[in-house]
Design an enzyme around this catalytic site. Structure first.
Site, PDB file in Angstrom:
ATOM      1  N   ASP A 166     -10.986   9.002  -0.686  1.00 35.25           N
ATOM      2  CA  ASP A 166     -10.945   8.833  -2.144  1.00 35.25           C
ATOM      3  C   ASP A 166      -9.996   9.843  -2.804  1.00 35.25           C
ATOM      4  O   ASP A 166      -9.384  10.672  -2.127  1.00 35.25           O
ATOM      5  CB  ASP A 166     -12.405   8.974  -2.664  1.00 35.25           C
ATOM      6  N   GLU A 173      -6.957   5.358  -3.688  1.00 34.51           N
ATOM      7  CA  GLU A 173      -6.491   6.125  -4.862  1.00 34.51           C
ATOM      8  C   GLU A 173      -6.284   5.198  -6.054  1.00 34.51           C
ATOM      9  O   GLU A 173      -5.589   5.521  -6.974  1.00 34.51           O
ATOM     10  CB  GLU A 173      -5.289   6.998  -4.532  1.00 34.51           C
ATOM     11  N   TRP A 174      -6.935   4.031  -5.980  1.00 34.24           N
ATOM     12  CA  TRP A 174      -7.085   3.098  -7.101  1.00 34.24           C
ATOM     13  C   TRP A 174      -5.758   2.520  -7.630  1.00 34.24           C
ATOM     14  O   TRP A 174      -5.656   2.093  -8.780  1.00 34.24           O
ATOM     15  CB  TRP A 174      -7.856   3.762  -8.262  1.00 34.24           C
ATOM     16  N   GLY A 175      -4.723   2.569  -6.783  1.00 33.57           N
ATOM     17  CA  GLY A 175      -3.430   2.010  -7.209  1.00 33.57           C
ATOM     18  C   GLY A 175      -2.629   2.961  -8.083  1.00 33.57           C
ATOM     19  O   GLY A 175      -1.544   2.605  -8.565  1.00 33.57           O
ATOM     20  N   ASP A 204     -12.262   0.825  -9.854  1.00 34.48           N
ATOM     21  CA  ASP A 204     -13.459   0.243  -9.226  1.00 34.48           C
ATOM     22  C   ASP A 204     -13.848  -1.116  -9.795  1.00 34.48           C
ATOM     23  O   ASP A 204     -13.777  -1.342 -11.003  1.00 34.48           O
ATOM     24  CB  ASP A 204     -14.665   1.174  -9.431  1.00 34.48           C
TER      25      ASP A 204
END
Ligand code: GLA
Length: 391
Positions: A147, A180-182, A202
């Protein structure tokens, strides 16, 4: 002679450079992750029961294999810096838990963070990457989700490369899941670093909504995924996040649309519900072999939004055997009736000469051919998943 040996040894040392373990995810990884349903409220009993359930409820034979323990398993570090699993929640220790998961013929996944702390403020791996990777290898870990909270001034690519190199050095093949959520466009650099990368923030348990504090509904994620298909493929997948199927908020139609589109995108299928007690409907949605075959198709094509008429969208996916999957979805609330001469439409678009049998994949039933008009009502917030099979 001595000089020659030194030269040979240096050449060998240079050529053994760190890399990702290859071919661990030729098709999108399938499994279960603790976060969506349990958050921090996890323990070894739950994890063991989930592993048991995956075997007994048909998920394992449908292709699910990774059991991933997300955030909150870790509680601190010992005086030597070794990561410590919460002894109250995981009294037998992670190695034993990994052995249990392996004894069921499943694979063991774990979570950490590239920053100093995880998103739930447990110890992150920053500065401990090589030590943590060694520990995971000793525990028999097969999958690491990594993460991006509390990363300070770190940047994404080098941070994720450090853990990739640490895993490689530790010597145990692990699927490496970049999360890393883009934010740093991982689709541009992730191919040589990990096996999958989250493309968005998320998922939240809703069909069509955005949370102020972060979090996207199913439709918002689908829209973001639409332009990223070219980056995804075998061993390097776009990851639109875990499934919310079976978590009690989405309607069955919405869940059908959700998993249909994840399969169209060749997305990792990580169930996020309590698979120990699922309704028959949820079990059917998660284990339909024909739907999973579309997801797991070896070509690894990610669907293209082919047509859009208001709330009606038609997505297509090329399959490895020259056939096609189509998903017709209705993002609106009202039913939409389709009456299409599919043969002409498909020909116009793809110049395909064959006539195809149209198969309703959810119903596992042939429902006509592309010679006939395709007439169907698509209920609001629902989808039909079709396969065009060569005659
Ligand atoms: C982030 C990730 C989630 C989950 C949580 C755990 O938000 O994107 O998938 O792992 O952290 O804290």
């Amino acid at each position: 002679m001595r000089k020659l040996w030194i030269i040979l040894l240096s050449i060998t040392a240079i050529s053994v450079h760190a890399q990702k373990f290859e071919r661990l995810a030729k098709t999108p990884p399938m499994g279960w992750n603790s976060w969506n349903k349990f958050g921090c409220d996890i323990n070894e009993t739950i994890i063991k029961e989930i592993a048991d359930a995956m075997v007994s409820n048909g998920m394992k034979s449908a292709g699910y294999q990774y059991i991933v323990i997300d955030d909150c398993w870790q509680i601190g570090r010992d005086s030597l810096g070794n990561i410590i699993a919460d002894p109250e929640r995981f009294p037998s220790g992670m190695k034993k838990l990994g052995e249990y998961i392996h004894s069921k013929g499943l694979k063991f996944g774990i979570y950490s963070d590239a920053g100093t702390e995880t998103c739930q403020r447990r110890p992150g791996s920053r500065g401990y990457e090589f030590q943590d990777a060694r520990t995971y290898a000793e525990w028999g870990v097969d999958f690491l989700k990594y993460d991006w909270c509390y990363h300070g001034k770190q940047t994404q690519e080098p941070s994720y490369i450090t853990m990739r190199d640490a895993i490689y050095k530790a010597g145990r093949p692990m699927v490496y899941s970049i999360c890393e959520w883009g934010t740093g466009k991982p689709w541009e650099w992730g191919k040589d670093v990990g096996h999958l990368w989250r493309t968005t923030e998320d998922i939240i348990n809703c069909f069509d909504c955005i949370n102020d504090w972060g979090g996207l509904g199913v439709m918002q994620i689908i829209d973001l995924e639409a332009s990223l298909g070219n980056y995804s493929g075998p061993d390097h997948w776009n990851d639109p996040d875990m499934l919310e199927v079976g978590n009690g908020v989405l309607t069955v139609g919405e869940e059908r649309l959700h998993i249909s589109m994840w399969s169209m995108f060749s997305a990792p299928l990580m169930a996020g519900n309590d698979i120990r007690k699922m309704s028959t409907e949820t079990t059917k949605l998660l284990t339909n072999k024909e739907v999973i075959a579309i997801d797991q198709d070896s070509l690894g094509f990610s669907a293209i939004r082919w047509m859009k008429y208001g709330d009606l969208e038609v997505w297509f996916k090329a399959l490895s055997n020259g056939e096609y999957a189509f998903c017709i979805l209705n993002r609106g609330k009202d039913p939409i009736t389709i009456n299409q001469d599919l043969k002409t439409t498909i020909k116009r678009k793809f110049t395909i000469d064959n006539n195809f049998i149209i198969r309703d994949v959810w119903k596992q039933k042939d429902i006509g051919t592309t010679k006939d008009n395709f007439v169907q009502v698509i209920p609001g917030h629902d989808a039909v998943l079709l396969k065009l099979i060569k005659r």
